[in-house]
Design a protein around this motif. Structure first.
Motif, PDB file in Angstrom:
ATOM      1  N   LEU A  82       0.685  -0.948  -0.094  1.00  0.00           N
ATOM      2  CA  LEU A  82      -0.035   0.034   0.020  1.00  0.00           C
ATOM      3  C   LEU A  82       0.939   1.210   0.038  1.00  0.00           C
ATOM      4  N   GLN A  83       0.504   2.178  -1.037  1.00  0.00           N
ATOM      5  CA  GLN A  83       1.356   3.414  -0.806  1.00  0.00           C
ATOM      6  C   GLN A  83       0.445   4.550  -1.454  1.00  0.00           C
ATOM      7  N   ASP A  84       0.400   5.611  -0.803  1.00  0.00           N
ATOM      8  CA  ASP A  84       0.007   6.959  -0.996  1.00  0.00           C
ATOM      9  C   ASP A  84       0.808   7.883  -1.013  1.00  0.00           C
ATOM     10  N   SER A  85       0.408   9.500  -1.612  1.00  0.00           N
ATOM     11  CA  SER A  85       1.690  10.292  -1.702  1.00  0.00           C
ATOM     12  C   SER A  85       2.415  10.663  -0.530  1.00  0.00           C
ATOM     13  N   SER A  86       2.132  10.013   0.672  1.00  0.00           N
ATOM     14  CA  SER A  86       3.146  10.158   1.619  1.00  0.00           C
ATOM     15  C   SER A  86       4.162   9.089   1.742  1.00  0.00           C
ATOM     16  N   GLY A  87       4.178   8.140   1.045  1.00  0.00           N
ATOM     17  CA  GLY A  87       5.155   7.042   0.607  1.00  0.00           C
ATOM     18  C   GLY A  87       4.622   5.782   0.816  1.00  0.00           C
ATOM     19  N   VAL A  88       5.275   4.591   1.018  1.00  0.00           N
ATOM     20  CA  VAL A  88       4.899   3.331   1.248  1.00  0.00           C
ATOM     21  C   VAL A  88       4.396   3.081   2.719  1.00  0.00           C
ATOM     22  N   ILE A  89       3.159   2.799   2.782  1.00  0.00           N
ATOM     23  CA  ILE A  89       2.570   2.524   4.149  1.00  0.00           C
ATOM     24  C   ILE A  89       3.170   1.098   4.607  1.00  0.00           C
ATOM     25  N   HIS A  90       2.783   0.212   3.763  1.00  0.00           N
ATOM     26  CA  HIS A  90       3.304  -1.215   4.056  1.00  0.00           C
ATOM     27  C   HIS A  90       3.516  -2.107   2.854  1.00  0.00           C
TER      28      HIS A  90
ATOM     29  N   ASN B 171     -11.393  -1.066   2.329  1.00  0.00           N
ATOM     30  CA  ASN B 171     -10.978  -1.759   3.664  1.00  0.00           C
ATOM     31  C   ASN B 171      -9.490  -1.738   3.574  1.00  0.00           C
ATOM     32  N   GLU B 172      -9.046  -2.572   2.272  1.00  0.00           N
ATOM     33  CA  GLU B 172      -7.352  -2.766   2.074  1.00  0.00           C
ATOM     34  C   GLU B 172      -6.651  -1.432   2.246  1.00  0.00           C
ATOM     35  N   ALA B 173      -7.327  -0.443   1.484  1.00  0.00           N
ATOM     36  CA  ALA B 173      -6.604   0.850   1.671  1.00  0.00           C
ATOM     37  C   ALA B 173      -6.730   1.778   3.016  1.00  0.00           C
ATOM     38  N   HIS B 174      -7.373   1.152   3.773  1.00  0.00           N
ATOM     39  CA  HIS B 174      -7.446   1.641   5.413  1.00  0.00           C
ATOM     40  C   HIS B 174      -6.013   2.243   5.905  1.00  0.00           C
ATOM     41  N   GLY B 175      -5.999   3.327   6.330  1.00  0.00           N
ATOM     42  CA  GLY B 175      -4.543   4.044   6.921  1.00  0.00           C
ATOM     43  C   GLY B 175      -4.038   4.745   5.696  1.00  0.00           C
ATOM     44  N   SER B 176      -4.502   4.803   4.591  1.00  0.00           N
ATOM     45  CA  SER B 176      -3.815   5.569   3.604  1.00  0.00           C
ATOM     46  C   SER B 176      -4.660   6.884   3.477  1.00  0.00           C
ATOM     47  N   ASN B 177      -4.034   7.800   2.470  1.00  0.00           N
ATOM     48  CA  ASN B 177      -5.063   9.105   2.218  1.00  0.00           C
ATOM     49  C   ASN B 177      -5.615   8.759   0.676  1.00  0.00           C
ATOM     50  N   LEU B 178      -5.577   7.299   0.206  1.00  0.00           N
ATOM     51  CA  LEU B 178      -6.271   7.322  -0.949  1.00  0.00           C
ATOM     52  C   LEU B 178      -7.831   7.283  -0.875  1.00  0.00           C
ATOM     53  N   LYS B 179      -8.326   7.969  -1.841  1.00  0.00           N
ATOM     54  CA  LYS B 179      -9.596   8.099  -2.259  1.00  0.00           C
ATOM     55  C   LYS B 179     -10.676   7.108  -2.988  1.00  0.00           C
ATOM     56  N   SER B 180     -11.774   6.695  -2.794  1.00  0.00           N
ATOM     57  CA  SER B 180     -12.665   5.822  -3.450  1.00  0.00           C
ATOM     58  C   SER B 180     -13.790   6.562  -3.924  1.00  0.00           C
ATOM     59  N   VAL B 181     -13.822   6.805  -5.392  1.00  0.00           N
ATOM     60  CA  VAL B 181     -15.023   7.847  -5.661  1.00  0.00           C
ATOM     61  C   VAL B 181     -15.645   7.045  -7.224  1.00  0.00           C
ATOM     62  N   ASP B 182     -16.910   6.693  -6.733  1.00  0.00           N
ATOM     63  CA  ASP B 182     -17.484   5.854  -8.117  1.00  0.00           C
ATOM     64  C   ASP B 182     -18.169   6.867  -8.925  1.00  0.00           C
TER      65      ASP B 182
END
Length: 361
Positions: free
Chosen positions: A89-97, A200-211
């Motif tokens: 998992l990665q977001d703009s802040s870096g690799v989370i895990h 749920n898998e993206a929990h803890g990141s700043n990623l957004k899910s917009v349909d």
């Protein structure tokens, strides 16, 4: 050579026979690597969604043999991928895990000594480029893909043969999800079934899910392949085994040690190695094999799949829809990625199997 030819070899399970068949099919489908010059950079894209071993991920010999053949011909070879959100998992802040290279070794696909690139390790901004074209209209803002598709002179797609809990199948087209940055992964999943699991898998990141309401889950997957169209040289499958329910991992859902919806694995007799430089032709043939395998699906795996995936039409359509009417294939043809196969060249394949596959294609 007709670009819409699929070369198919029947193989024995021993590694010597399989290695020889992989080399043979690679050379046939690329006209003896006629496009390769000494020093060219070739990116091998395996299916490495998780640390699960083959057939949840690409057969290790597929990577090993193709890499050896290319290296012997003077190529510079890089193997690269980014695993799914659950494992990396990665977001703009870096690799989370997670780290995709760890999955490369844990899956048995390769070793730590190999030149493997975890796409997430290249950086959020530095490691990915923006892509958009007239053939990616399902992505109104385009998408972000690894910079390695720009750096490479050539790309070889090395998928595995498997069904998929969301897409119905995970073959050559779906394999290119691994080149996406995680925000773009979230974008296409938002249009698909069971997206709450992805969120749920993206929990803890700043990623957004917009349909966006476009219902273009399949189209978005297919259109990713437009970004590699000019550099893709062949799509090669090694299928001694196949997952014929659930996927892409060994189960539909894992909570702690509890596995829900275990993927049903079939040993192919004979095993198959097949490839084409037309990605639509290869995809069509792979779907035909899955259709044929699923006709003999035992009642318990079938019932388990139907109960857990009852709300997903993509799974139902795999069995019921003719290949040239499937959304994966129809949209790929519409945007110019390729065509249905015009020729199937078999070696060591039983006549009964040839006849059945011909009926699907």
């Amino acid at each position: 050579m007709d670009e819409r030819t699929v070369f198919v070899e029947g193989v024995l399970p021993n590694s010597e026979s399989l290695s020889a068949s992989i080399k043979k099919v690679l050379l046939k489908s690329t006209n003896n690597l006629e496009w390769l010059s000494k020093g060219d950079l070739v990116l091998l894209k395996p299916a490495l969604n998780s640390p699960n071993p083959y057939p949840s991920t690409t057969h290790p010999l597929s990577v090993k043999v193709v890499k050896e053949v290319l290296t012997e011909m003077g190529a510079e070879v890089v193997v690269g991928d980014q695993s799914g959100l659950k494992d990396v998992l990665q977001d703009s802040s870096g690799v989370i895990h997670g780290k995709t290279q760890d999955n490369y070794t844990k899956s048995g696909m390769g070793t730590i000594e190999d030149r493997f690139i975890s796409f997430e390790s290249e950086g959020w901004e530095e490691g990915f480029i923006h892509y958009q074209s007239q053939h990616t209209r399902s992505w109104p803002k385009g998408f972000y893909a690894t910079r390695w598709i720009k750096e490479a002179d050539h790309i070889i797609n090395l998928p595995r043969l498997s069904t998929h809990s969301q897409g119905g199948v995970t073959l050559g087209f779906k394999n290119m999800v691994g080149i996406l940055r995680d925000d773009s992964r979230m974008d296409f999943h938002a249009n698909g079934p069971f997206n709450n699991f992805i969120k749920n898998e993206a929990h803890g990141s700043n990623l957004k899910s917009v349909d966006d309401g476009s219902d273009t889950f399949i189209e978005k997957i297919v259109e990713i392949n437009n970004a590699i169209k000019e550099k893709l040289r062949t799509t090669l499958f090694v299928a001694t085994k196949a997952q014929t329910t659930f996927g892409p991992n060994t189960n539909a859902l894992k909570i702690g040690k509890l596995e829900i919806g275990k993927a049903h694995v079939v040993k192919l007799k004979p095993g198959l190695v097949f490839a084409s430089n037309d990605p639509v032709s290869t995809e069509s043939f792979a779907i035909a094999i899955l259709k044929d395998l699923r006709k003999n699906l035992p009642s318990l795996p079938r019932l388990s799949s139907e109960l857990l995936l009852f709300s997903n039409n993509n799974v139902t359509k795999l069995d019921e829809t003719p290949i040239n009417d499937m959304k994966f294939i129809r949209h790929a043809i519409d945007i110019g990625l390729g065509e249905m196969p015009t020729q199937l060249i078999y070696n060591n394949i039983p006549e009964s199997l040839k006849k059945r596959l011909k009926e699907y294609i």
